[in-house]
Design an enzyme around this catalytic site. Structure first.
Site, short mmCIF file in Angstrom:
data_model
loop_
_atom_site.label_atom_id
_atom_site.label_comp_id
_atom_site.label_asym_id
_atom_site.label_seq_id
_atom_site.Cartn_x
_atom_site.Cartn_y
_atom_site.Cartn_z
N GLU A 229 -25.69 23.23 -31.75
CA GLU A 229 -24.28 23.61 -31.86
C GLU A 229 -23.40 22.91 -30.84
O GLU A 229 -22.17 22.95 -30.93
CB GLU A 229 -24.13 25.13 -31.74
N CYS B 75 -32.93 26.87 -27.97
CA CYS B 75 -33.04 27.02 -26.52
C CYS B 75 -34.01 28.15 -26.18
O CYS B 75 -35.19 28.04 -26.44
CB CYS B 75 -31.66 27.20 -25.90
N HIS C 214 -29.43 22.25 -27.81
CA HIS C 214 -28.41 23.06 -28.47
C HIS C 214 -27.78 22.24 -29.60
O HIS C 214 -26.88 21.44 -29.36
CB HIS C 214 -27.32 23.47 -27.49
#
Length: 207
Positions: free
Chosen positions: A191, A79, A189
């Site tokens: 994650e 990001c 992202h």
């Protein structure tokens, strides 16, 4: 050992949970000295490019990151971390790390018609990514057209588009995965991108 560069940004806890799930050893620190022995680094977070650079300069991580990349250690920007590896950003007129040539521009700067048509920015939510420009180690085992999770208002604009290994379509072509030698970046992202994102993180920690 993975070093997580903490510059007071959001979403680092989500990354830690993902690495814990993958059983990958990591250290998170705001002090470069704590991460010197790590063999690779992740530069995560939400927020503002100018703020991020200010925090990096105050902590000494700006010099540290450049040195580690020069020493051929892999770096993954996520990001905001994917943006400030370039030379400059429209967000706060920030001078960035300059690891890859290029700049960061707002969606509306790239295509003013998006603003006129009131197309929603930030680009937020799930979007599929399309591979291009050859293989990339962090995309190994990932299916083309996989969905990942984005939240951003600014867009990577590299000088050499051959570094773009995957892109998303959001009225314009949005660079989503970047690689130049040992420097990697995900505009999205990983994650927060389910099994696809976990596989990307696992691949990075092995490359």
């Amino acid at each position: 050992m993975v070093g997580i560069i903490d510059f007071n940004a959001g979403n680092i806890t989500s990354l830690e949970r993902a690495l814990e799930y993958l059983k990958i050893d990591f250290i998170r620190s705001k002090n470069p000295d704590d991460l010197k022995e790590c063999d690779r680094f992740i530069f995560p977070g939400d927020g503002d490019d100018a703020y991020a650079m200010d925090q990096l300069k105050k902590s000494g991580f700006d010099v540290f990151v450049r040195e580690q990349v020069k020493n051929r250690k892999p770096l993954l920007g996520i990001c905001v971390g994917s943006q400030i590896i370039f030379e400059k950003s429209e967000e706060g007129n920030a001078e960035c790390l300059g690891l890859i040539k290029g700049e960061i521009k707002h969606f509306y700067s790239i295509d003013p018609q998006m603003e006129q048509k009131k197309i929603k920015v930030p680009h937020m939510g799930w979007n599929n990514i399309t591979f291009e420009n050859g293989d990339c180690p962090i995309l190994e085992g990932i299916k083309n057209d996989s969905d990942v999770y984005f939240v951003h208002s600014f867009v990577i604009q590299p000088e050499d588009f051959s570094v773009v290994k995957a892109y998303a379509e959001y009225k314009i072509k949005v660079p989503a995965v970047i690689q130049k030698e040992n420097v990697f970046a995900c505009q999205f992202h990983p994650e927060k991108s389910g099994t696809t994102g976990l596989k990307i993180l696992e691949n990075f920690c092995k490359c």
